[in-house]
Each structure stands twice: as C-alpha cells, then as structure tokens.
Design a protein around this motif. Structure first.
Motif, PDB file in Angstrom:
ATOM      1  N   GLN A   1       0.822  -1.205   0.000  1.00 19.32           N
ATOM      2  CA  GLN A   1       0.000   0.000   0.000  1.00 19.32           C
ATOM      3  C   GLN A   1       0.861   1.262   0.000  1.00 19.32           C
ATOM      4  O   GLN A   1       0.701   2.153  -0.834  1.00 19.32           O
TER       5      GLN A   1
ATOM      6  N   GLN B   1      -6.368  -1.094  -3.473  1.00 20.06           N
ATOM      7  CA  GLN B   1      -6.153  -0.430  -2.194  1.00 20.06           C
ATOM      8  C   GLN B   1      -7.252  -0.788  -1.199  1.00 20.06           C
ATOM      9  O   GLN B   1      -6.984  -0.988  -0.003  1.00 20.06           O
ATOM     10  N   GLU B   2      -8.481  -0.887  -1.681  1.00 20.17           N
ATOM     11  CA  GLU B   2      -9.588  -1.205  -0.786  1.00 20.17           C
ATOM     12  C   GLU B   2      -9.435  -2.606  -0.183  1.00 20.17           C
ATOM     13  O   GLU B   2      -9.709  -2.825   1.004  1.00 20.17           O
TER      14      GLU B   2
ATOM     15  N   TYR C   1      -6.770  -2.486   2.511  1.00 17.46           N
ATOM     16  CA  TYR C   1      -7.285  -1.905   3.751  1.00 17.46           C
ATOM     17  C   TYR C   1      -8.089  -2.940   4.542  1.00 17.46           C
ATOM     18  O   TYR C   1      -8.011  -2.998   5.770  1.00 17.46           O
ATOM     19  N   ASN C   2      -8.875  -3.754   3.845  1.00 20.58           N
ATOM     20  CA  ASN C   2      -9.649  -4.791   4.531  1.00 20.58           C
ATOM     21  C   ASN C   2      -8.721  -5.811   5.193  1.00 20.58           C
ATOM     22  O   ASN C   2      -8.961  -6.251   6.327  1.00 20.58           O
TER      23      ASN C   2
END
Length: 399
Positions: A325, A378-379, A382-383
């Motif tokens: 990330q 990216q999502e 994040y999870n």
C-alpha cells in the motif's frame, strides 16, 4: 551464534570478482559504461542470463539445487555489487517473484524438480490466472471450472488482466473444483499455455501498450499431476502467493523511489530554480519534497526491518499489504511531484520537443496510478490490514 554468520566481506570479494569476469558492460544502466563497452547487446544479454542461472544467483536465496542458498545478508551484498556496476538481475518475473517461492512451500518433489530449475535459469515465463470479469476484488467468487475427468481436469472459463499471458509458457491458475462452497471449492493448477483451447488475447491500453490479456479456456485438458496442494485447497495457496506478490511489488516500488529520492531535488533546482542561498526558491515545494523524502526513508527502514525479521525465520505475513500500500502511494506521489516540477513538460507523451527523461517521466506518471490496483486494490489491502493486523471485526459478518 556469531560463528555461524557468513563472512560478508569475503563474499563481497567473491561476488565482485565473479561479476567483473561475467557481467557484460554493454548491459550497464550507467550510460558512461555502456557507451564505451561495444559488443552485441542481445548476445550479451543471453550470455549474462545463462551465467547468472548457472551460478544460481538469479534466485540467490532459494535453497540448492534450485538456487544458490545464500543467506539474506549475502543476497543483499550481491544486490549492492550488481547496483555498483549498473547491472540488473536478468532472471525475474512472476516465476521468481511469486510462483517459485509458493511452489517451494506447497509443491511436491516432482513438481519442484520439473518447474523450479527452468525458472531459476530464466528459461520459461509464467503468468497468473487469478482475476475474472466477475471476480476482481472478490477473487473467491471466481467461476472458471475444472471438471474431474478421471486422469485429468477439463477447464472452461475466462481470466482477465493476465499480465504477459500472450508471451507466457505456463500459467498458475485458480479454478473452481467444487460449486457448493466458495473459498473451500477452489484449487490451484498449472496450465501449459500451449495446450489446445488456451486463447490469450492482448488488451490494448490507453497508452498503446498491450501487456495485459484476457484468457479464454475452452475444454483445456490439465493432467492431474498439475494440481498443486490438495484438491479444493487452492485458496490457502493463493493467499500465500499474493503475500509474495505484494512483497515483490513493495520492493520494486522501493527501488523506483530510491531513484526518485535523488532525482526530485535536482529536478526542482533545474525547473524551479534556487534562491540566493542555493535553496529551492519555492518554500512550500521545499517542504513537500522534504516530506516525501522522510516518507520514503521510513518506507525503506520498514522494509529493512521486515528483511531482518525474515533473517530470524519469521514468515511473510499480512504486513506485506502495508508495504504494498505505502509503496504504491510513494510511487504515485513521486511521479506527481516530478510532473509538478516540470510543468507542461511533466505530462510528456510523445514528440521531439521532449527529452527521453521527460518522456519516461510522463509515461510513469500515468502508469503510477496502476499501483493502487496491481496485486490487489487499495480497498482490498485496507480490509486485510483491518482484519488480519488490527483485529477489527468484519463488517460483512452477520451480527
């Protein structure tokens, strides 16, 4: 304990002597070296690949007989000596970055003996058959089927965004072998791209390149010996492979941003100018470049800490999502800084009015946006960070 540490200076001397004897100067990334070297670049590149493959230094930390079996500290010394010459490791790609390390852990001895040596010698190219048109961020929703036909699987389905599929020799692929379960119904198989029914179709991107493909599988016969790990156990293997991929992407971002770390301040002086004290004339720009430099240094130190943990035997884990990330953000931010410094010349695409460096920076600006998608969006990262590192509850779970 210290008696077992490798003699790094002795190894450095060995590496330096071997590279001096085997690395063709015509391949150096340093123009002043390459320009005076002469020779046939294509032939030199092939000779360099063969030499590194035979030495085992293309995959330096892989265990013998598949690699050189170097300690991480020795591999770092080797990388430093390669950099000193402006040399690149000629053996890379998905085979070394992702599939090879995964096969070392999950493959049987026959699979390792068959596939790892040609990867370590740079003789074969691999592609990754994971994403599908209806299973991108929700990878476990994939629908490519592998039906059990006794001594083989019959594979039908479609993959998307398969990098280099039109040039690849083999594909490591996720297929559905049980339709009654989601994650537990996925298997990990190896597909020879020359098999009848495999149809890779390049996707033309906005920049004119076509390194991504969609791949169609129509009644593709896959021998049962090409199943890696247990039947319906592919999801566990896939998660491990993705950790290796994110680690590799983070390392690549670090190397790219290490170059930017030196180039951004110099570019600022060239395009913006300096004040009477020799500083950048724009104080706000000075602050933002300094912040970028600090962020990059923190990223490099974190990578060094992860490498130190690996030397202590700690495995690759979900922290690779953090590195991936941050690495993608740094790549994007560095490219945008360079574009801001250069003004209209910072979005160069084609034309004789631009220098080669400006054209490269312009293309990198647009490609840097892909870092937030490659290796998992990216999502998704994040999870993973929220659930596996921070221990936060899954918001999709039923109450």
């Amino acid at each position: 304990m210290f008696d077992t540490e490798p003699d790094l200076e002795a190894f450095r001397a060995e590496a330096r002597a071997w590279l001096a004897a085997n690395f063709p100067p015509s391949l150096s990334s340093r123009p002043e070296v390459a320009a005076t070297a002469g020779g046939d670049v294509e032939a030199d590149a092939e000779r360099w690949r063969i030499a590194m493959g035979e030495k085992g230094w293309g995959t330096p930390t892989w265990p013998a007989p598949y690699g050189a079996g170097l300690e991480p500290a020795q591999a770092q010394v080797l990388a430093q000596e390669l950099s000193r010459l402006g040399a690149q490791n000629p053996i890379g790609g998905m085979g070394t970055m992702m599939f090879g390390p995964t096969l070392l852990e999950y493959g049987n001895e026959e699979q390792k003996a068959r596939h790892l040596p040609p990867i370590a010698r740079g003789e074969l190219r691999w592609c990754q058959g994971f994403s599908e048109p209806g299973a991108g961020s929700d990878l476990a929703g994939l629908q490519t089927r592998a039906e059990d036909r006794g001594d083989h699987f019959l594979v039908n389905g479609q993959k998307i965004w398969t990098s280099g599929a039109h040039h690849a020799d083999w594909c490591f692929c996720l297929v559905r072998t049980d339709t009654t379960k989601k994650h537990e119904g996925i298997s990990f198989v190896l597909i020879d791209m020359r098999t009848p029914g495999v149809d890779p179709r390049p996707i033309r991107l906005i920049n004119g390149a076509s390194h991504f493909c969609e791949v169609f599988f129509t009644d593709v016969v896959v021998p049962k010996e090409n199943l890696v790990g247990p039947l319906n156990g592919g999801w566990t293997i896939a998660k491990r492979l993705l950790q290796h991929e994110r680690k590799g992407l983070a390392a690549a971002a670090q190397a790219q941003r290490a170059e930017a770390r030196a180039s951004v301040p110099e570019m600022a002086k060239e395009y913006v100018g300096v004040d009477e004290q020799g500083r950048l004339a724009d104080p706000d720009l000075r602050t933002r470049i300094s912040q970028f430099d600090i962020d990059l240094r923190c990223f490099q130190l974190t990578n060094a800490r992860v490498a130190a943990q690996a030397r202590r035997g700690q495995e690759v884990n979900a922290t690779t999502s953090i590195l991936k990330q941050v690495g993608s953000f740094l790549r994007r931010d560095g490219a945008e800084l360079i574009a801001e410094l250069a003004g209209w010349r910072g979005i160069a695409w084609e034309g004789d009015e631009f220098t080669e460096a400006e054209l490269a920076d312009g293309h990198n600006l647009f490609y840097s946006k892909a870092g937030g998608i490659a290796g998992g969006s990216q999502e998704v990262q994040y999870n993973i960070i929220a659930k596996r590192i921070l221990g936060l509850p899954d918001p999709t779970a039923s109450a």
